[in-house]
Design a protein around this motif. Structure first.
Motif, PDB file in Angstrom:
ATOM      1  N   GLY A  73      -2.547 -26.355  11.235  1.00 18.91           N
ATOM      2  CA  GLY A  73      -3.656 -26.606  10.868  1.00 18.91           C
ATOM      3  C   GLY A  73      -4.056 -28.097  11.223  1.00 18.91           C
ATOM      4  N   ALA A  74      -3.526 -29.241  11.183  1.00 17.40           N
ATOM      5  CA  ALA A  74      -3.987 -30.444  11.876  1.00 17.40           C
ATOM      6  C   ALA A  74      -4.242 -30.218  13.042  1.00 17.40           C
ATOM      7  N   GLU A  75      -3.513 -29.911  13.975  1.00 17.67           N
ATOM      8  CA  GLU A  75      -3.769 -29.905  15.435  1.00 17.67           C
ATOM      9  C   GLU A  75      -4.708 -28.923  15.766  1.00 17.67           C
ATOM     10  N   THR A  76      -4.980 -27.749  15.053  1.00 15.48           N
ATOM     11  CA  THR A  76      -6.052 -26.876  15.400  1.00 15.48           C
ATOM     12  C   THR A  76      -7.412 -27.336  15.057  1.00 15.48           C
ATOM     13  N   ALA A  77      -7.454 -28.007  13.976  1.00 14.71           N
ATOM     14  CA  ALA A  77      -8.517 -28.591  13.116  1.00 14.71           C
ATOM     15  C   ALA A  77      -9.146 -29.891  14.164  1.00 14.71           C
ATOM     16  N   HIS A  78      -7.992 -30.430  14.787  1.00 13.94           N
ATOM     17  CA  HIS A  78      -8.457 -31.875  15.500  1.00 13.94           C
ATOM     18  C   HIS A  78      -8.899 -31.220  16.917  1.00 13.94           C
ATOM     19  N   LYS A  79      -8.378 -30.191  17.581  1.00 11.45           N
ATOM     20  CA  LYS A  79      -8.805 -29.550  18.568  1.00 11.45           C
ATOM     21  C   LYS A  79     -10.251 -29.002  18.322  1.00 11.45           C
ATOM     22  N   ALA A  80     -10.383 -28.220  17.264  1.00 12.85           N
ATOM     23  CA  ALA A  80     -11.943 -27.425  17.176  1.00 12.85           C
ATOM     24  C   ALA A  80     -13.068 -28.627  16.472  1.00 12.85           C
ATOM     25  N   LEU A  81     -12.734 -29.521  15.733  1.00  6.76           N
ATOM     26  CA  LEU A  81     -13.743 -30.540  15.059  1.00  6.76           C
ATOM     27  C   LEU A  81     -13.496 -31.650  15.481  1.00  6.76           C
ATOM     28  N   GLY A  82     -12.565 -32.372  15.948  1.00 12.13           N
ATOM     29  CA  GLY A  82     -12.370 -33.781  16.336  1.00 12.13           C
ATOM     30  C   GLY A  82     -12.305 -34.523  15.136  1.00 12.13           C
ATOM     31  N   ALA A  83     -13.259 -35.864  15.080  1.00 11.21           N
ATOM     32  CA  ALA A  83     -13.254 -36.444  13.807  1.00 11.21           C
ATOM     33  C   ALA A  83     -14.578 -36.289  13.065  1.00 11.21           C
ATOM     34  N   LEU A  84     -15.333 -35.127  13.168  1.00  9.46           N
ATOM     35  CA  LEU A  84     -16.547 -34.757  12.754  1.00  9.46           C
ATOM     36  C   LEU A  84     -17.515 -35.876  12.267  1.00  9.46           C
ATOM     37  N   ASP A  85     -17.762 -36.667  13.454  1.00 11.02           N
ATOM     38  CA  ASP A  85     -18.634 -37.829  13.610  1.00 11.02           C
ATOM     39  C   ASP A  85     -18.141 -38.771  12.590  1.00 11.02           C
ATOM     40  N   GLY A  86     -16.894 -39.090  12.606  1.00 13.05           N
ATOM     41  CA  GLY A  86     -16.190 -39.991  11.513  1.00 13.05           C
ATOM     42  C   GLY A  86     -15.979 -39.547  10.286  1.00 13.05           C
ATOM     43  N   HIS A  87     -16.208 -38.324   9.836  1.00 10.41           N
ATOM     44  CA  HIS A  87     -16.072 -37.905   8.555  1.00 10.41           C
ATOM     45  C   HIS A  87     -14.695 -37.349   8.286  1.00 10.41           C
ATOM     46  N   ARG A  88     -13.805 -37.399   9.200  1.00 11.46           N
ATOM     47  CA  ARG A  88     -12.308 -36.929   9.016  1.00 11.46           C
ATOM     48  C   ARG A  88     -11.599 -37.914   9.837  1.00 11.46           C
ATOM     49  N   PRO A  89     -10.210 -38.058   9.131  1.00 17.89           N
ATOM     50  CA  PRO A  89      -9.414 -38.937  10.075  1.00 17.89           C
ATOM     51  C   PRO A  89      -8.913 -38.480  11.436  1.00 17.89           C
ATOM     52  N   GLU A  90      -8.880 -39.257  12.269  1.00 21.45           N
ATOM     53  CA  GLU A  90      -8.660 -38.863  13.677  1.00 21.45           C
ATOM     54  C   GLU A  90      -7.078 -38.477  13.637  1.00 21.45           C
ATOM     55  N   LEU A  91      -6.472 -37.637  14.412  1.00 20.32           N
ATOM     56  CA  LEU A  91      -5.229 -37.113  14.604  1.00 20.32           C
ATOM     57  C   LEU A  91      -4.682 -37.976  15.900  1.00 20.32           C
ATOM     58  N   LEU A  92      -3.898 -39.064  15.785  1.00 19.84           N
ATOM     59  CA  LEU A  92      -3.445 -39.618  16.959  1.00 19.84           C
ATOM     60  C   LEU A  92      -2.120 -39.146  17.538  1.00 19.84           C
ATOM     61  N   ALA A  93      -1.360 -38.437  16.764  1.00 17.79           N
ATOM     62  CA  ALA A  93      -0.076 -37.924  17.577  1.00 17.79           C
ATOM     63  C   ALA A  93       0.542 -36.808  16.749  1.00 17.79           C
ATOM     64  N   ILE A  94       1.409 -35.970  17.354  1.00 16.89           N
ATOM     65  CA  ILE A  94       2.020 -34.942  16.822  1.00 16.89           C
ATOM     66  C   ILE A  94       3.761 -35.052  17.497  1.00 16.89           C
ATOM     67  N   HIS A  95       4.624 -34.962  16.716  1.00 20.38           N
ATOM     68  CA  HIS A  95       6.093 -35.014  17.262  1.00 20.38           C
ATOM     69  C   HIS A  95       6.870 -33.949  16.513  1.00 20.38           C
ATOM     70  N   ASP A  96       7.450 -32.881  17.236  1.00 25.42           N
ATOM     71  CA  ASP A  96       8.290 -32.035  16.450  1.00 25.42           C
ATOM     72  C   ASP A  96       9.968 -32.373  16.839  1.00 25.42           C
ATOM     73  N   THR A  97      10.663 -32.049  15.924  1.00 19.58           N
ATOM     74  CA  THR A  97      12.033 -32.040  16.251  1.00 19.58           C
ATOM     75  C   THR A  97      12.842 -30.991  15.452  1.00 19.58           C
TER      76      THR A  97
END
Length: 198
Positions: A73-97
């Motif tokens: 969800g977070a990654e897909t929303a970030h790719k599709a919407l970005g920060a929505l002109d400052g109306h949603r937090p910017e996703l800075l990094a993702i790390h899986d283990t």
């Protein structure tokens, strides 16, 4: 939003969250632990080099189930919407283990130092919203509605079952489908400035 899970799950999640913080060079605050349902997520505020405030959220799932709308969800929303002109937090990094057949996803985002409207999804007191807040919400949701996606949060079958069950009204015969926030409620909206979370 939820209480901590049973002790073994809580300890496992805290250990993995600290590992993620160390990996992403985040110094988490001593206070401010936020649990998701059944200990599936754990979020904490913190700071990265340079003093930038961040939010580190850890999501967990069995290796065979680490996919789909809840996981991505977070990654897909970030790719599709970005920060929505400052109306949603910017996703800075993702790390899986992966450890012992369990996958942990660390999502590092911008931290918002503005309060949510309600501590839980139900609004229990009148909200004191700034002038233009509703206009901002309408504009942002319009942008979301006009964003193309293949993700599905609500299916027609659910609407046909839920509307009669919960509202005692039949489902409409014709529906117009648009992209929407799958978890829009008062605990995911901030004031005085509008920010949309989760």
């Amino acid at each position: 939003m939820y209480s901590p899970p049973e002790p073994a799950t809580a300890q496992r999640m805290r250990t993995q969250h600290q590992w993620a913080a160390d990996t992403l060079d985040v110094t988490c605050d001593e206070a401010g632990e936020f649990w998701g349902w059944a200990g599936r997520t754990l979020g904490r505020p913190g700071t990265i080099v340079g003093g930038r405030r961040v939010w580190l959220r850890l999501v967990t799932a069995a290796e065979a189930k680490a996919a789909g709308k809840l996981w991505e969800g977070a990654e897909t929303a970030h790719k599709a919407l970005g920060a929505l002109d400052g109306h949603r937090p910017e996703l800075l990094a993702i790390h899986d283990t992966v450890e012992d057949g369990v996958v942990y996803r660390a999502e590092l985002s911008e931290h918002l130092d503005v309060p949510v409207i309600s501590p839980d999804p139900v609004l229990r007191a009148p909200a004191d919203l700034a002038p233009g807040w509703w206009d901002d919400l309408r504009t942002v949701l319009g942008t979301v509605a006009n964003t193309a996606t293949d993700r599905v949060a609500v299916r027609r079958e659910y609407i046909e079952r839920a509307l009669p069950e919960f509202l005692d009204v039949p489902a409409p015969e014709n529906t117009r489908w648009v992209t929407a926030h799958g978890d829009l409620h008062w605990a995911n909206l901030t004031t005085p400035a509008l920010r949309i979370l989760d």
